[in-house]
Design an enzyme around this catalytic site. Structure first.
Site, short mmCIF file in Angstrom:
data_model
loop_
_atom_site.label_atom_id
_atom_site.label_comp_id
_atom_site.label_asym_id
_atom_site.label_seq_id
_atom_site.Cartn_x
_atom_site.Cartn_y
_atom_site.Cartn_z
N LYS A 181 -5.06 -6.76 -2.16
CA LYS A 181 -4.48 -6.10 -0.98
C LYS A 181 -5.25 -4.82 -0.68
CE LYS A 181 -1.15 -3.83 -3.98
NZ LYS A 181 0.19 -3.91 -4.58
N ARG A 202 13.32 -2.09 -4.67
CA ARG A 202 12.49 -2.17 -3.47
C ARG A 202 12.77 -3.55 -2.88
NH1 ARG A 202 6.00 -1.20 -4.16
NH2 ARG A 202 6.11 -3.38 -4.81
N HIS A 207 8.93 -7.21 -10.16
CA HIS A 207 7.90 -6.17 -10.25
C HIS A 207 8.48 -5.02 -11.06
CE1 HIS A 207 4.20 -4.26 -9.10
NE2 HIS A 207 4.75 -3.34 -8.34
N ARG A 218 -0.11 -10.65 -12.30
CA ARG A 218 -0.69 -10.15 -11.04
C ARG A 218 -1.39 -8.83 -11.35
NH1 ARG A 218 4.78 -10.56 -9.98
NH2 ARG A 218 4.83 -8.30 -9.74
N TYR A 267 -13.51 26.58 7.02
CA TYR A 267 -12.27 27.00 7.69
C TYR A 267 -11.43 27.91 6.81
CZ TYR A 267 -13.03 23.33 11.18
OH TYR A 267 -13.54 22.54 12.16
N CYS A 294 -13.60 19.72 5.12
CA CYS A 294 -13.38 19.52 6.56
C CYS A 294 -13.22 18.03 6.85
CB CYS A 294 -14.55 20.07 7.35
SG CYS A 294 -14.98 21.77 6.94
N ASP A 322 -15.27 16.04 8.43
CA ASP A 322 -16.50 15.27 8.27
C ASP A 322 -17.49 15.91 7.31
OD1 ASP A 322 -15.67 13.60 10.60
OD2 ASP A 322 -16.00 15.49 11.64
C1 LIG Z 1 0.03 -4.11 -5.96
C2 LIG Z 1 0.89 -5.02 -6.72
C3 LIG Z 1 0.48 -5.52 -7.96
C4 LIG Z 1 -0.77 -5.06 -8.68
O1 LIG Z 1 -0.53 -3.86 -9.36
P1 LIG Z 1 -1.65 -3.20 -10.30
O2 LIG Z 1 -0.95 -2.05 -10.91
O3 LIG Z 1 -2.74 -2.78 -9.38
O4 LIG Z 1 -2.08 -4.22 -11.27
C5 LIG Z 1 1.29 -6.48 -8.56
N1 LIG Z 1 2.45 -6.89 -7.97
C6 LIG Z 1 2.86 -6.41 -6.80
C7 LIG Z 1 4.14 -6.89 -6.23
C8 LIG Z 1 2.12 -5.45 -6.13
O5 LIG Z 1 2.55 -4.96 -4.98
#
Ligand SMILES: *Cc1c(COP(=O)(O)O)cnc(C)c1O
Length: 369
Positions: free
Chosen positions: A36, A134, A163, A219, A262, A309, A311
């Site tokens: 992602k 969540r 998660h 994951r 700045y 800044c 850029d």
């Molecule tokens: C982003 C994400 C992951 C990966 O997490 P890492 O800490 O980068 O390994 C796994 N599961 C879900 C639901 C996520 O949103």
């Protein structure tokens, strides 16, 4: 000619990290490579291709359009959209064979309606909230949600997942509590005749720290890019894949007592040589690094002086022998032990490496080596 500011991405490092992560998994446990947010800033398609070559079994994305981009580029492995697809994107998910996340029976019914209207079937993973608070159905409601989902004939209950909220910290009992709730939910789902084909829970931190969280698939995101999501990740041989580089475009003599940038937030305490770097917060180099960041020029760490800044960023090159325009300057180094590793830059900004990496702007070209 591209601009002199670029992110160098080492695809061999990504492949090696993928193999190192896979070697932590028991035979048969699959690896979903999370790509992602443009593969955490590394470039989704090149990173996904490298990960596929190195044995990633599936891909995880947040958005339907991220999954579509992978398909358009020819990536054929299973893809899971981990965010909740809005109704207007469900058809694209079906057309491009993306699995969707259902967070409650209502979402599942929405998926069913869209799939039916277009004569399609959809793969679905039920998200179970075991403590992250969540997305997802609460663990105690998961068996009923799965049973409802199983009755929707256009949907295939391909997976169920949760998660972890605290996998990277000290709160080991929080992970155990989440794991215990997940097991309870899975038992209830089986009893309700709605067992998923596949269960997954672990992110990079849990994958390293808690093998009992591996189930059928893990994951992993950050670890694949070689960055440590927690201190225990040092046990895996991870090689950071990204460095952020630019060149000195201009050299400026600044006299003792004169201010820079700045707000004159830095004043020279001696006659100084200041280098101007063509990178700023619009490129994702955080303004929080005002008077705090460092760049490596000719092997030396040179402090960022004055405000970052939009850029440009200024660095003190007074102590660099033969400082001149055209010298390379590294702002993030692909080395865990560097004072300007992604982890260290994140710490200097009181944030996490995820935010630094994903914050590198689209206008910074990615150069693959
Ligand atoms: C982003 C994400 C992951 C990966 O997490 P890492 O800490 O980068 O390994 C796994 N599961 C879900 C639901 C996520 O949103």
């Amino acid at each position: 000619m591209p601009r002199p500011t670029y992110a160098e991405v080492n695809l061999a490092a990504i492949r090696a990290n993928c193999r190192a992560v896979k070697s932590r998994l028991a035979p048969g446990v699959r690896l979903m490579a999370v790509v992602k947010a443009d593969a955490y800033g590394h470039g989704a398609v090149p990173a996904a291709q490298a990960l596929q070559e190195a044995g990633a079994d599936a891909f995880g994305v947040a958005l339907v359009e991220e999954g579509v981009a992978l398909r358009v580029a020819g990536l054929a492995r299973p893809i899971l959209v981990m965010g909740i697809a809005p109704p207007e994107e469900i058809l694209a998910a079906a057309e491009y064979d993306l699995a969707l996340t259902a967070d409650c029976p209502d979402t599942a019914r929405q998926f069913q309606r869209q799939a039916e209207a277009h004569g399609r079937r959809l793969r679905v993973h039920l998200k179970i909230d075991t403590g992250m608070s969540r997305l997802g159905v609460r663990a105690e409601d998961a068996p009923a949600a799965a049973a409802a989902l199983a009755r929707l004939d256009r949907l295939v209950l391909e997976g169920a997942y949760t998660h972890f909220a605290c996998a990277d910290g000290d709160a080991e009992d929080s992970c155990r509590r989440q794991l215990w709730r997940l097991r309870g939910a899975l038992e209830g789902m089986r009893a309700a005749g709605a067992a998923p084909l596949m269960v997954h829970a672990a992110n990079s931190s849990a994958l390293v720290r808690f093998p009992e969280t591996h189930f059928d698939m893990v994951r992993s995101g950050l670890a694949l890019y070689g960055i440590r999501s927690c201190p225990d990740a040092a046990r895996v041989d991870l090689c950071p894949a990204l460095s952020l580089k630019t060149r000195v475009v201009h050299l400026k003599r600044v006299l003792h007592g004169e201010g820079v940038s700045y707000g004159h937030r830095w004043t020279a305490r001696r006659d100084s040589l200041v280098g101007v770097l063509p990178i700023g917060y619009a490129d994702g180099y955080p303004r929080l690094l005002t008077n705090r960041g460092q760049a490596r020029v000719e092997g030396r760490l040179c402090p960022v002086v004055g405000a970052v800044c939009m850029d440009s960023t200024m660095v003190d090159l007074t102590d660099v022998p033969a400082a001149r325009a055209g010298l390379e300057a590294a702002l993030i180094e692909a080395d865990h032990d560097s004072p300007i590793s992604a982890e260290a830059v994140a710490a200097a900004c009181s944030t996490i490496p995820y935010e630094i990496l994903t914050g590198i702007a689209a206008r910074v070209p990615r150069v693959y080596v």
